[in-house]
Design a protein around this motif. Sequence first.
Motif, PDB file in Angstrom:
ATOM      1  N   ILE A  40     -18.084  61.745 -69.493  1.00 29.66           N
ATOM      2  CA  ILE A  40     -17.542  61.293 -70.779  1.00 29.66           C
ATOM      3  C   ILE A  40     -17.635  62.396 -71.823  1.00 29.66           C
ATOM      4  CG2 ILE A  40     -17.937  59.674 -72.676  1.00 29.66           C
ATOM      5  CD1 ILE A  40     -18.591  57.571 -70.511  1.00 29.66           C
ATOM      6  N   THR A  82     -14.595  55.200 -65.806  1.00 34.99           N
ATOM      7  CA  THR A  82     -15.728  55.986 -65.328  1.00 34.99           C
ATOM      8  C   THR A  82     -16.968  55.108 -65.157  1.00 34.99           C
ATOM      9  OG1 THR A  82     -14.844  57.945 -66.420  1.00 34.99           O
ATOM     10  CG2 THR A  82     -17.148  58.015 -65.789  1.00 34.99           C
ATOM     11  N   TRP A  89      -6.828  58.069 -62.358  1.00 39.00           N
ATOM     12  CA  TRP A  89      -8.273  58.168 -62.174  1.00 39.00           C
ATOM     13  C   TRP A  89      -8.787  56.968 -61.378  1.00 39.00           C
ATOM     14  CZ3 TRP A  89     -12.417  60.265 -61.059  1.00 39.00           C
ATOM     15  CH2 TRP A  89     -13.671  60.004 -61.585  1.00 39.00           C
ATOM     16  N   ALA A 142     -12.644  63.872 -61.573  1.00 40.87           N
ATOM     17  CA  ALA A 142     -12.629  63.574 -63.006  1.00 40.87           C
ATOM     18  C   ALA A 142     -12.362  64.825 -63.832  1.00 40.87           C
ATOM     19  CB  ALA A 142     -13.945  62.936 -63.426  1.00 40.87           C
ATOM     20  N   SER A 193      -6.914  62.820 -76.794  1.00 42.52           N
ATOM     21  CA  SER A 193      -8.374  62.949 -76.770  1.00 42.52           C
ATOM     22  C   SER A 193      -9.063  61.773 -77.444  1.00 42.52           C
ATOM     23  CB  SER A 193      -8.808  64.243 -77.454  1.00 42.52           C
ATOM     24  OG  SER A 193      -8.331  65.344 -76.740  1.00 42.52           O
ATOM     25  N   LEU A 214      -9.978  58.475 -74.597  1.00 41.86           N
ATOM     26  CA  LEU A 214     -11.399  58.476 -74.255  1.00 41.86           C
ATOM     27  C   LEU A 214     -11.899  57.084 -73.892  1.00 41.86           C
ATOM     28  CD1 LEU A 214     -13.995  60.130 -74.034  1.00 41.86           C
ATOM     29  CD2 LEU A 214     -14.383  59.690 -76.454  1.00 41.86           C
ATOM     30  N   GLN A 218      -9.902  68.522 -71.543  1.00 41.30           N
ATOM     31  CA  GLN A 218      -8.515  68.400 -72.002  1.00 41.30           C
ATOM     32  C   GLN A 218      -8.108  69.627 -72.814  1.00 41.30           C
ATOM     33  OE1 GLN A 218      -8.218  64.652 -74.032  1.00 41.30           O
ATOM     34  NE2 GLN A 218      -7.463  63.688 -72.181  1.00 41.30           N
ATOM     35  N   SER A 253      -9.028  65.399 -66.055  1.00 46.40           N
ATOM     36  CA  SER A 253      -9.151  65.644 -67.497  1.00 46.40           C
ATOM     37  C   SER A 253      -8.395  66.903 -67.906  1.00 46.40           C
ATOM     38  CB  SER A 253     -10.625  65.772 -67.886  1.00 46.40           C
ATOM     39  OG  SER A 253     -11.297  64.576 -67.656  1.00 46.40           O
ATOM     40  N   PRO A 256      -5.912  60.083 -67.030  1.00 51.39           N
ATOM     41  CA  PRO A 256      -7.305  59.624 -67.119  1.00 51.39           C
ATOM     42  C   PRO A 256      -7.481  58.116 -66.964  1.00 51.39           C
ATOM     43  CG  PRO A 256      -6.496  60.075 -69.293  1.00 51.39           C
ATOM     44  CD  PRO A 256      -5.401  60.459 -68.339  1.00 51.39           C
ATOM     45  N   PHE A 298     -10.686  56.027 -70.284  1.00 52.01           N
ATOM     46  CA  PHE A 298     -11.366  56.928 -69.344  1.00 52.01           C
ATOM     47  C   PHE A 298     -12.834  56.532 -69.201  1.00 52.01           C
ATOM     48  CE2 PHE A 298     -13.913  60.725 -68.495  1.00 52.01           C
ATOM     49  CZ  PHE A 298     -13.341  61.157 -67.311  1.00 52.01           C
ATOM     50  N   SER A 299     -13.472  56.212 -70.309  1.00 56.92           N
ATOM     51  CA  SER A 299     -14.878  55.810 -70.273  1.00 56.92           C
ATOM     52  C   SER A 299     -15.069  54.518 -69.494  1.00 56.92           C
ATOM     53  CB  SER A 299     -15.419  55.630 -71.695  1.00 56.92           C
ATOM     54  OG  SER A 299     -15.304  56.816 -72.413  1.00 56.92           O
ATOM     55  N   TYR A 304     -15.010  65.128 -71.215  1.00 60.55           N
ATOM     56  CA  TYR A 304     -13.613  64.705 -71.227  1.00 60.55           C
ATOM     57  C   TYR A 304     -12.771  65.499 -72.236  1.00 60.55           C
ATOM     58  CZ  TYR A 304      -9.611  61.606 -71.939  1.00 60.55           C
ATOM     59  OH  TYR A 304      -8.350  61.094 -72.054  1.00 60.55           O
TER      60      TYR A 304
END
Length: 152
Positions: free
Chosen positions: A134, A118, A47, A80, A107, A111, A141, A84, A43, A114-115, A137
């Motif tokens: 988001i 993104t 990503w 995405a 997780s 996050l 997972q 995930s 992620p 990843f956020s 996500y």
Amino acid sequence: MEFIVNLVFALGAVYIVYSYYFFAFKGKVPQSPAALGRAFAAPTLIWALVLFIISFIQKWAVSPFFSFLSVYEALSTIAAVILSVASGWVASRTSENTQAMNLKILSTIGLVPFSIVTWVGFMSGPTMVVWLLIFAYIPMQYIGYRAYKKYS
């Protein structure tokens, strides 16, 4: 010249994503910390590289025919979701019985990066897509975790 430089970067990104696939899915089953490290790459680094590859394809191959945001957002949203789910799978692929612990750590800590990736990747697009990715996500997972438990 700009096309050549972007092409070299895109080919390098494709090579890294391809290498990650074999490293994370086909290689030796790692112990818990290594599995978690591999799962954090999906992620975040992978990503970001996939977003670059998609923007390269959009800019040089698709933009004369379609609007920039439609193809970019569609491919990025699909990527995405796949990444995930893949990160949940990779976090669960461990030689020890720590799959659930790895999923919880991934997780919660994963996050944030990843956020950020993104938000940067969808700066020019509508924010609804960002929020959907988001919020999806952690469930994605979990789907990867359940799929690993079922199919391996």
